[in-house]
Design an enzyme around this catalytic site. Sequence first.
Site, PDB file in Angstrom:
ATOM      1  N   SER A  40       0.801  -1.122   0.003  1.00 51.40           N
ATOM      2  CA  SER A  40       0.038  -0.021  -0.019  1.00 51.40           C
ATOM      3  C   SER A  40       0.973   1.294   0.049  1.00 51.40           C
ATOM      4  O   SER A  40       0.378   2.257  -0.245  1.00 51.40           O
ATOM      5  CB  SER A  40      -1.076  -0.005   1.165  1.00 51.40           C
ATOM      6  OG  SER A  40      -0.349   0.199   2.439  1.00 51.40           O
ATOM      7  N   LYS A  83       1.075   4.509   7.027  1.00 51.56           N
ATOM      8  CA  LYS A  83       0.061   5.383   5.977  1.00 51.56           C
ATOM      9  C   LYS A  83       0.832   6.740   6.138  1.00 51.56           C
ATOM     10  O   LYS A  83       1.679   6.906   6.730  1.00 51.56           O
ATOM     11  CB  LYS A  83      -1.063   5.283   6.373  1.00 51.56           C
ATOM     12  CG  LYS A  83      -1.860   4.135   6.417  1.00 51.56           C
ATOM     13  CD  LYS A  83      -2.157   3.454   5.028  1.00 51.56           C
ATOM     14  CE  LYS A  83      -3.112   2.141   5.130  1.00 51.56           C
ATOM     15  NZ  LYS A  83      -2.742   1.212   4.002  1.00 51.56           N
TER      16      LYS A  83
END
Length: 187
Positions: A40, A83
């Site tokens: 990701s 993230k």
Amino acid sequence: MTKSTKSELWSYVKTIILAIILSFFIQHFFFQPYTVKGDSMLPNLKDGNKIVVNKVNYKYGKPQRADLIVLKSPEHKEEYLVKRIVGLPGENISFKNDVLYVNGQKTAEPYLSKAKQEKLPYEQVTNDFTLKEIVGLAKIPKDYVLVLGDNRPISNDGRHFGLIKIDNIVGEVNMRYWPLNKISFMH
């Protein structure tokens, strides 16, 4: 064993015990190693990269836009995610035509430049959305942030699980150290 040998041996044992205690203290309160899992954060972080997380910034400081962070997963309490912060408390966030808008102002995302260069002309790195569409709010509330992965087409992030409470942030990624011959600082 002689008295001096016992004394020397005891000195080594005390040093090892002190090193273990000090290591635990540093990892628990200041810095902690993590291994990136998944894709990701491509191309900036890859599956298997080793990173060091600075816990001090989020205990005593404020999150900043574009910080790479490790957070407790809102969906799986034993998991941690890496993230990037794109929205801060009090801000209205939206994406239109692959551009981040913060309170209506275009905001650059230089960490996505490689991904944007590699996409096809009709593709978007980040699909259009507004904060209101994903969480039902016009502005991010106090003590919350919006996080997204850098590999936007596949990332399970704030568009799926909503806003993150700042208390759920473990710390900021300050250094990547794998492969060992390529140590790099993130800022």
